[in-house]
Design a protein around this motif. Structure first.
Motif, PDB file in Angstrom:
ATOM      1  N   ILE A  59     -14.352  50.138 -94.622  1.00  0.00           N
ATOM      2  CA  ILE A  59     -15.259  51.249 -94.925  1.00  0.00           C
ATOM      3  C   ILE A  59     -16.147  50.905 -96.118  1.00  0.00           C
ATOM      4  CG2 ILE A  59     -15.359  53.647 -95.689  1.00  0.00           C
ATOM      5  CD1 ILE A  59     -12.851  54.171 -94.066  1.00  0.00           C
ATOM      6  N   VAL A  60     -15.564  50.266 -97.122  1.00  0.00           N
ATOM      7  CA  VAL A  60     -16.356  49.834 -98.288  1.00  0.00           C
ATOM      8  C   VAL A  60     -17.417  48.824 -97.869  1.00  0.00           C
ATOM      9  CG1 VAL A  60     -16.250  48.588-100.482  1.00  0.00           C
ATOM     10  CG2 VAL A  60     -14.505  50.293 -99.931  1.00  0.00           C
ATOM     11  N   LYS A  61     -17.039  47.903 -96.991  1.00  0.00           N
ATOM     12  CA  LYS A  61     -17.983  46.884 -96.522  1.00  0.00           C
ATOM     13  C   LYS A  61     -19.120  47.508 -95.737  1.00  0.00           C
ATOM     14  CE  LYS A  61     -18.134  42.608 -93.807  1.00  0.00           C
ATOM     15  NZ  LYS A  61     -17.334  41.650 -92.994  1.00  0.00           N
ATOM     16  N   TRP A  62     -18.802  48.461 -94.867  1.00  0.00           N
ATOM     17  CA  TRP A  62     -19.843  49.108 -94.051  1.00  0.00           C
ATOM     18  C   TRP A  62     -20.802  49.915 -94.916  1.00  0.00           C
ATOM     19  CZ3 TRP A  62     -15.662  51.283 -90.259  1.00  0.00           C
ATOM     20  CH2 TRP A  62     -15.193  50.243 -89.457  1.00  0.00           C
ATOM     21  N   SER A  63     -20.259  50.594 -95.919  1.00  0.00           N
ATOM     22  CA  SER A  63     -21.099  51.471 -96.739  1.00  0.00           C
ATOM     23  C   SER A  63     -22.032  50.685 -97.661  1.00  0.00           C
ATOM     24  CB  SER A  63     -20.218  52.409 -97.569  1.00  0.00           C
ATOM     25  OG  SER A  63     -19.418  51.663 -98.455  1.00  0.00           O
ATOM     26  N   THR A  64     -21.627  49.477 -98.035  1.00  0.00           N
ATOM     27  CA  THR A  64     -22.465  48.672 -98.942  1.00  0.00           C
ATOM     28  C   THR A  64     -23.400  47.731 -98.191  1.00  0.00           C
ATOM     29  OG1 THR A  64     -20.662  47.060 -99.097  1.00  0.00           O
ATOM     30  CG2 THR A  64     -20.785  48.767-100.811  1.00  0.00           C
ATOM     31  N   LYS A  65     -23.287  47.686 -96.865  1.00  0.00           N
ATOM     32  CA  LYS A  65     -24.136  46.772 -96.106  1.00  0.00           C
ATOM     33  C   LYS A  65     -25.561  47.300 -95.975  1.00  0.00           C
ATOM     34  CE  LYS A  65     -23.899  43.779 -92.055  1.00  0.00           C
ATOM     35  NZ  LYS A  65     -23.123  43.418 -90.824  1.00  0.00           N
ATOM     36  N   TYR A  66     -25.690  48.606 -95.714  1.00  0.00           N
ATOM     37  CA  TYR A  66     -27.024  49.218 -95.586  1.00  0.00           C
ATOM     38  C   TYR A  66     -27.078  50.464 -96.479  1.00  0.00           C
ATOM     39  CZ  TYR A  66     -27.027  46.322 -91.383  1.00  0.00           C
ATOM     40  OH  TYR A  66     -26.935  45.275 -90.509  1.00  0.00           O
ATOM     41  N   PRO A  67     -27.029  50.307 -97.782  1.00  0.00           N
ATOM     42  CA  PRO A  67     -26.936  51.474 -98.684  1.00  0.00           C
ATOM     43  C   PRO A  67     -28.167  52.375 -98.640  1.00  0.00           C
ATOM     44  CG  PRO A  67     -27.310  49.452 -99.931  1.00  0.00           C
ATOM     45  CD  PRO A  67     -27.036  49.037 -98.522  1.00  0.00           C
ATOM     46  N   LYS A  68     -29.354  51.797 -98.527  1.00  0.00           N
ATOM     47  CA  LYS A  68     -30.571  52.621 -98.532  1.00  0.00           C
ATOM     48  C   LYS A  68     -30.658  53.494 -97.283  1.00  0.00           C
ATOM     49  CE  LYS A  68     -33.388  49.583-101.453  1.00  0.00           C
ATOM     50  NZ  LYS A  68     -34.654  48.809-101.554  1.00  0.00           N
TER      51      LYS A  68
END
Length: 511
Positions: A59-68
């Motif tokens: 979940i951390v990886k997914w959320s930081t992949k496309y933050p904008k």
């Protein structure tokens, strides 16, 4: 009854699980306890729970992949949730106060799920909330789709909270799944202290993320649902008739001269069939516009089996003998300005022969380019249906169109090859339908200011805003307003559930 049997089997399975759970805890405590801690499983009365921290890193990886993109998305989610909240409140209040034992209103279906019901839409202008109950207003044989759709929506909902929390630097403690009897419910465990320290907008983004994700999921699955015929066009013919997928054992339309599984139906009388919607429209058309046939004069003279006319109790004229069940009395549809005495007004003709030797359909004599127009004299509860099948003789059925809707199941997905049965595409489309309906429903019900729903926390957060604090500086007053709003919302939801329970009981008892 089928639902009761299913629930009985499920309860029995829970009893067995509880027995073995207690047995292993007493006889094999340490290895069994290690197994439970390693898998995250917990067995309770009529409830299973699974908890894990293995998904936290993903979940951390997914959320930081496309933050904008996610940042913009969750902002939109807040706006839509705040717009949806008053609408949901008004809808639930109105639905709670309405009394309607016969289900004659257009409905918004909740199960968690909401959605339009096309079968009742348009009967009345009011809108009512209805609970989807397996075995009552949901076919028991579709309960697997019901459970799968709820599981998908619940996981997506909680995934939204998790992604938004990571963006706001709120720690995720774990992710899990409850199965309450047969109903799956996912959850995300967040650090509540970190969540409560967030500013208003950031906290709203986390709280509204689940509702927003359900709306996005519903929109996406709806697009897939309406695109299914196009997506499967390489495997199926999707606008070229319907295929019979099953018939009930007691179907009056089955038999040596009736319908069979695998029949491809092209038309009913003069109504062309392209998909399921036109199948039902054509069945309805046979009642609103009973068929009449263009038949030659020679055929009438050669096949007339008339006996002295009599009148039935329903006002219809009978000109066939009581033992002549294959024939019906036909009325000559002569025009008012036509002076034709070559044929009597009523004649007894064999139904199958008349249809097979007709030149086409008509409503009055002027529509026949050849022959004359004859209309069968039958009551308003039955009609004659000439069902045209691909590469097979026509089926001629005399009865009510409801016999077809109740006992014959059709699909628009006519296979191009024998490798893929219609059930494959039908199952995918049905699952997409359930996911769409329940996605809208979860978004609708979760935004309601009610204890246990996201709406409760959204209302509490809004009342902690600095602008509200300036107008109502006393915290006790703000807490009282929050309490009243949530209690009233919970009360109306409770009233709605009680009402739906009685409506469901009424439907069961009236079957």
């Amino acid at each position: 009854m089928e639902l009761i049997v299913i629930l009985g089997i499920v309860v029995l399975m829970y009893v067995v699980l509880l027995f073995f759970d207690g047995f292993f805890k007493s006889c094999m405590h340490y290895p069994y306890d290690a197994f439970l801690r390693g898998t995250g499983l917990t067995v309770k009365f009529l409830r299973l729970q699974w908890h894990t921290t293995a998904l936290n890193r993903s979940i951390v990886k997914w959320s930081t992949k496309y933050p904008k993109i996610l940042d913009c998305s969750f902002n939109i989610g807040v706006y839509l949730s705040l717009v949806l909240m008053p609408f949901a409140v008004v809808m639930i209040v109105i639905s709670s106060l309405q009394t309607n034992l016969h289900g004659q209103s257009a409905r918004v279906v909740t199960s968690g799920g909401t959605g339009g019901d096309s079968r009742t839409a348009g009967r009345r202008s009011m809108v009512e909330i209805d609970l989807v109950v397996p075995g009552v207003n949901l076919p028991v044989n579709e309960i697997g789709y019901y459970i799968a759709a709820l599981a998908i929506n619940s996981v997506v909902h909680e995934l939204g909270h998790g992604l938004a929390a990571v963006l706001e630097d709120v720690q995720i403690k774990g992710f899990g799944l409850h199965v309450l009897l047969i109903i799956p419910m996912a959850y995300t465990q967040l650090d509540s202290d970190q969540l409560n320290t967030l500013r208003l907008w950031k906290k709203l983004r986390v709280l509204c993320a689940g509702i927003w994700h359900n709306l996005v999921l519903g929109f996406f699955t709806y697009l897939l649902f309406i695109s299914t015929p196009l997506l499967f066009s390489a495997l199926y013919r999707t606008s070229d008739g319907v295929i019979v997928t099953s018939l009930k054992n007691n179907s009056p339309m089955a038999g040596s001269r009736g319908l069979e599984q695998g029949d491809i139906i092209k038309s009913i009388n003069n109504c062309e069939i392209h998909h399921e919607e036109s199948w039902f429209e054509c069945l309805l058309h046979t009642i609103h516009s009973p068929p009449a046939y263009c038949v030659s004069t020679d055929f009438v003279h050669l096949n007339d089996e008339s006996v002295p006319m009599s009148h039935k109790n329903d006002g219809l004229i009978e000109c066939c003998g009581s033992e002549n069940t294959a024939s019906s009395c036909f009325e000559y549809m002569v025009d008012a300005n036509e002076d034709d005495v070559a044929l009597p007004q009523h004649m007894c003709l064999n139904i199958r022969k008349t249809i097979e030797n007709s030149f086409g359909y008509c409503q009055h004599n002027g529509q026949c380019s050849e022959g004359h127009c004859f209309k069968p004299s039958i009551n308003n509860y039955t009609t004659i249906m000439q069902i045209r099948r691909e590469s097979k003789p026509d089926v001629i059925y005399i009865g009510h169109p409801g016999d077809a809707t109740r006992t014959v199941r059709v699909s628009r997905f006519v296979p191009k090859t024998g490798l893929f049965a219609p059930r494959f595409a039908d199952s995918i489309q049905l699952l997409l339908k359930y996911v769409t309906v329940f996605a809208i429903g979860l978004a609708f019900i979760n935004v309601m200011p009610c204890y246990g729903f996201d709406g409760q926390h959204i209302v509490n957060t809004l009342l902690s805003d600095g602008t509200i604090q300036q107008r109502i500086p006393q915290k006790s007053k703000r807490d009282m307003i929050s309490l009243v709003v949530n209690v009233v919302g919970t009360l109306f939801v409770f009233i709605l559930l009680i009402k739906v329970f009685w409506l469901s009981l009424y439907r069961v008892l009236s079957v």
